[in-house]
Design an enzyme around this catalytic site. Structure first.
Site, PDB file in Angstrom:
ATOM      1  N   HIS A  34      43.325  54.948  35.606  1.00 46.73           N
ATOM      2  CA  HIS A  34      42.095  55.454  36.293  1.00 46.73           C
ATOM      3  C   HIS A  34      41.645  56.890  35.747  1.00 46.73           C
ATOM      4  O   HIS A  34      42.600  57.847  35.830  1.00 46.73           O
ATOM      5  CB  HIS A  34      41.676  55.400  37.768  1.00 46.73           C
ATOM      6  CG  HIS A  34      41.823  53.977  38.417  1.00 46.73           C
ATOM      7  ND1 HIS A  34      40.974  53.179  38.235  1.00 46.73           N
ATOM      8  CD2 HIS A  34      42.817  53.205  39.076  1.00 46.73           C
ATOM      9  CE1 HIS A  34      41.029  52.035  38.582  1.00 46.73           C
ATOM     10  NE2 HIS A  34      42.187  51.962  39.448  1.00 46.73           N
ATOM     11  N   HIS A  72      52.641  42.831  34.078  1.00 43.34           N
ATOM     12  CA  HIS A  72      51.322  42.875  34.752  1.00 43.34           C
ATOM     13  C   HIS A  72      50.913  44.256  34.469  1.00 43.34           C
ATOM     14  O   HIS A  72      51.258  45.223  34.950  1.00 43.34           O
ATOM     15  CB  HIS A  72      52.007  42.890  36.463  1.00 43.34           C
ATOM     16  CG  HIS A  72      50.694  43.017  37.358  1.00 43.34           C
ATOM     17  ND1 HIS A  72      50.670  42.263  38.446  1.00 43.34           N
ATOM     18  CD2 HIS A  72      49.513  43.655  37.229  1.00 43.34           C
ATOM     19  CE1 HIS A  72      49.469  42.752  39.199  1.00 43.34           C
ATOM     20  NE2 HIS A  72      48.753  43.442  38.460  1.00 43.34           N
ATOM     21  N   ASP A 120      43.707  38.732  39.586  1.00 43.98           N
ATOM     22  CA  ASP A 120      44.323  40.041  40.169  1.00 43.98           C
ATOM     23  C   ASP A 120      43.517  40.979  40.400  1.00 43.98           C
ATOM     24  O   ASP A 120      42.326  41.243  39.633  1.00 43.98           O
ATOM     25  CB  ASP A 120      45.540  40.539  39.356  1.00 43.98           C
ATOM     26  CG  ASP A 120      46.158  41.644  39.659  1.00 43.98           C
ATOM     27  OD1 ASP A 120      46.758  41.424  41.018  1.00 43.98           O
ATOM     28  OD2 ASP A 120      45.983  42.724  39.086  1.00 43.98           O
ATOM     29  N   ASP A 149      52.272  47.156  37.070  1.00 45.54           N
ATOM     30  CA  ASP A 149      50.917  46.991  37.563  1.00 45.54           C
ATOM     31  C   ASP A 149      50.239  48.415  37.135  1.00 45.54           C
ATOM     32  O   ASP A 149      49.324  48.864  37.759  1.00 45.54           O
ATOM     33  CB  ASP A 149      51.036  46.842  39.075  1.00 45.54           C
ATOM     34  CG  ASP A 149      49.384  46.486  39.707  1.00 45.54           C
ATOM     35  OD1 ASP A 149      48.688  46.455  38.825  1.00 45.54           O
ATOM     36  OD2 ASP A 149      49.489  46.495  40.815  1.00 45.54           O
ATOM     37  N   HIS A 163      47.413  37.532  43.373  1.00 42.89           N
ATOM     38  CA  HIS A 163      47.351  38.783  44.269  1.00 42.89           C
ATOM     39  C   HIS A 163      47.069  38.339  45.676  1.00 42.89           C
ATOM     40  O   HIS A 163      46.103  38.183  45.925  1.00 42.89           O
ATOM     41  CB  HIS A 163      46.094  39.509  43.599  1.00 42.89           C
ATOM     42  CG  HIS A 163      45.641  40.850  44.251  1.00 42.89           C
ATOM     43  ND1 HIS A 163      45.747  41.921  43.755  1.00 42.89           N
ATOM     44  CD2 HIS A 163      45.161  40.835  45.716  1.00 42.89           C
ATOM     45  CE1 HIS A 163      45.576  43.041  44.769  1.00 42.89           C
ATOM     46  NE2 HIS A 163      44.834  42.178  45.851  1.00 42.89           N
ATOM     47  N   HIS A 218      53.322  41.881  42.611  1.00 44.51           N
ATOM     48  CA  HIS A 218      53.541  43.233  43.287  1.00 44.51           C
ATOM     49  C   HIS A 218      53.998  42.855  44.866  1.00 44.51           C
ATOM     50  O   HIS A 218      52.890  43.340  45.679  1.00 44.51           O
ATOM     51  CB  HIS A 218      52.255  44.215  43.203  1.00 44.51           C
ATOM     52  CG  HIS A 218      50.860  43.742  43.333  1.00 44.51           C
ATOM     53  ND1 HIS A 218      50.578  42.766  44.367  1.00 44.51           N
ATOM     54  CD2 HIS A 218      49.789  43.616  42.320  1.00 44.51           C
ATOM     55  CE1 HIS A 218      49.330  42.379  44.164  1.00 44.51           C
ATOM     56  NE2 HIS A 218      48.665  42.994  42.911  1.00 44.51           N
ATOM     57  N   ASN A 271      40.758  41.362  34.894  1.00 43.37           N
ATOM     58  CA  ASN A 271      39.507  42.026  35.801  1.00 43.37           C
ATOM     59  C   ASN A 271      39.133  43.267  34.774  1.00 43.37           C
ATOM     60  O   ASN A 271      38.997  44.243  35.222  1.00 43.37           O
ATOM     61  CB  ASN A 271      40.157  42.506  36.790  1.00 43.37           C
ATOM     62  CG  ASN A 271      41.448  43.532  36.919  1.00 43.37           C
ATOM     63  OD1 ASN A 271      41.995  43.828  35.996  1.00 43.37           O
ATOM     64  ND2 ASN A 271      41.470  44.279  37.980  1.00 43.37           N
ATOM     65  N   LEU A 309      44.739  46.847  30.954  1.00 42.54           N
ATOM     66  CA  LEU A 309      44.562  47.453  29.724  1.00 42.54           C
ATOM     67  C   LEU A 309      42.955  48.227  29.527  1.00 42.54           C
ATOM     68  O   LEU A 309      42.818  48.657  28.609  1.00 42.54           O
ATOM     69  CB  LEU A 309      44.856  46.551  28.582  1.00 42.54           C
ATOM     70  CG  LEU A 309      46.386  46.484  28.246  1.00 42.54           C
ATOM     71  CD1 LEU A 309      46.446  45.460  27.051  1.00 42.54           C
ATOM     72  CD2 LEU A 309      47.210  47.606  27.975  1.00 42.54           C
ATOM     73  N   ARG A 310      42.174  47.470  30.709  1.00 40.45           N
ATOM     74  CA  ARG A 310      40.875  47.911  30.633  1.00 40.45           C
ATOM     75  C   ARG A 310      40.008  47.932  29.613  1.00 40.45           C
ATOM     76  O   ARG A 310      38.669  48.347  29.567  1.00 40.45           O
ATOM     77  CB  ARG A 310      40.971  49.643  30.789  1.00 40.45           C
ATOM     78  CG  ARG A 310      41.485  50.133  32.120  1.00 40.45           C
ATOM     79  CD  ARG A 310      41.342  49.649  33.296  1.00 40.45           C
ATOM     80  NE  ARG A 310      41.849  50.069  34.602  1.00 40.45           N
ATOM     81  CZ  ARG A 310      42.192  49.376  35.767  1.00 40.45           C
ATOM     82  NH1 ARG A 310      41.768  48.211  35.792  1.00 40.45           N
ATOM     83  NH2 ARG A 310      43.024  50.303  36.755  1.00 40.45           N
TER      84      ARG A 310
END
Ligand SMILES: [Zn+2]
Length: 435
Positions: free
Chosen positions: A311, A62, A154, A307, A181, A234, A96, A65-66
């Site tokens: 950011h 989980h 998620d 997870d 999720h 999670h 996502n 990697l953006r």
């Protein structure tokens, strides 16, 4: 031939019920032998590990990697560099991104990008619904053919129970996994931390444990109804652990993961309006923390996943209510999990199982075992190494960790994929490599 022998290692491989001091031989990128002690082939280099742990390369099921879309927070390259520095040889990345990984084209893009720039193996998880909007299922078959290995929305729950039912039914045609999720959005809306004593003191709107538990219960009920294979992401509350435990005893096809922050911290970490302690689900109470540990101990919780949610300063260094959810985790998972071993809650073997063969079985991928003939994906851990987590020491592009500045114990000192060093900061393999 390129061969080297690790000697005098504490070899922990839960897939073979191994925990002993001995040797492991790597030959041409393959695990050629495990035992105690092994004969040395003529042309092999020898690395004396002096009791350090030698374990299967860890698998994090989980991570975020953006890439594509938010490369200022993390990229496939930087995220997997953080992964190998944290002892992980494989990561499963959540869909996502921007755009959402809901089509074969995006899945292929991620894999092609990984082929070029990734330091660890990358397994894309595709979205359950188009755009993660919770309405229309994605093309599971196309996505699996493109290389996706499981499905999740998620970051968001699949709000509509009928759609989730359909997903669990559809998934069975492909014997694939649905990852939940679990969050009841109507109940969590506006909440920014756990609902309880600390949220009252801080005057912040809370998110009750029931937000998660209602959703876990719903998805477990749907897995039971459909026979589909479900994984709960999670897990953070005592009630969720109990729901999963009971479902398993009834034979429901459900597995679960928790993240190191849920067994390391409580809601008290939010004091001072610490945005690095803000995540979804939120940090809970001491009672929940202990129940999560109990779940790891008795197998109600199968896996430890980070997870990892990078950011930037923009999203985190702002008012608590406005701050984004999530923390990075790849480079702190080993020391935080080791705390449970040191404190006697779980064994070293249980810890490694939760980070290797267990997630590997859940995702049906080949990693997580030191069996003869397997790719030499290996992690060497120094359980005694003491270090301070600093921005400079992190390989991730982001540094949103509540453990920044903290002294931690235990870390990966060498990570190998296919027998090649992908993380070797002190040059352990340099000598035997140049033969
Ligand atoms: Zn999530």
């Amino acid at each position: 031939m390129n061969a080297y022998l690790f000697t005098n290692a504490r070899i922990i491989d839960p897939s073979q019920n191994m925990d002993f001091t001995g040797d492991l031989l790597v030959k041409d990128g393959i695990i050629a032998a495990v035992g105690e002690p092994l004969d040395l082939p003529n042309d092999a280099g020898v690395i004396d590990l002096e009791g350090k742990w030698l374990v299967p390369g860890l698998l994090d099921m989980h991570v975020h990697l953006r890439e594509p879309g938010e490369e200022y927070k993390e990229t496939i390259e930087s995220g997997t560099t953080a992964a190998v520095a944290g002892g992980f040889t494989a990561v499963a990345c959540m869909p996502n991104t921007q755009p959402v990984n809901d089509s074969a084209g995006i899945t292929r893009f991620i894999l092609e990008k990984a082929q070029i720039s990734a330091r660890a193996r990358v397994y894309p998880i595709a979205a359950i619904t188009l755009g993660q909007k919770g309405e229309q299922l994605t093309e599971f078959g196309d996505l699996l053919n493109a290389g996706a290995i499981a499905f999740s929305d998620d970051g968001l729950p699949v709000k509509n129970a009928a759609v989730m039912r359909q997903a669990l039914e559809y998934a069975q045609n492909f014997d694939t996994l649905i990852i939940s999720h679990s969050e009841e959005l109507d109940l969590s809306r506006g909440g920014v931390m756990n609902e309880g004593r600390v949220s009252t003191i801080l005057g912040l709107k809370g998110i009750p444990a029931a937000t998660e538990e209602i959703a876990v219960f719903r998805d477990v009920a749907l897995a039971e109804l459909t026979g589909g294979r479900l994984h709960i992401a999670h897990v953070s509350t005592k009630g969720s652990v109990e729901i999963v435990r009971r479902a398993k005893s009834r034979g429901v096809r459900v597995t679960a993961e928790t993240a190191p922050h849920y067994f390391s911290l409580t809601e008290e970490a939010v004091f001072g309006y610490n945005t690095f302690a803000k995540m979804s689900p939120p940090l809970r109470t001491e009672e929940d923390r202990l129940a999560v540990i109990e779940g790891l101990k008795d197998g109600a919780i199968d896996a430890i996943a980070t997870d990892h949610a990078p950011h930037s300063v923009l999203e985190k260094e702002c008012e608590f209510q406005m701050a984004a959810n999530g923390i990075i985790g790849l480079e702190t998972a080993i020391p935080l999990s080791l705390n449970l071993v040191r404190d006697g809650y779980i064994t070293a073997s249980q810890m490694i199982r939760c980070m290797s063969i267990s997630p590997s079985k859940i995702l049906s991928v080949p990693e997580g075992s030191l069996k003869n003939g397997n790719s030499a994906d290996i992690c060497i851990i120094d359980p005694e190494a003491i270090f301070t987590l600093t921005r400079e020491s992190l390989h991730s592009l982001s540094y949103n960790s509540p453990f920044l500045g903290k002294v931690l114990q235990g870390k990966a000192i060498l990570t190998l994929i296919d027998g090649r060093p992908v993380f070797d900061p002190t040059g352990i393999l340099r000598v035997p490599e140049v033969k």
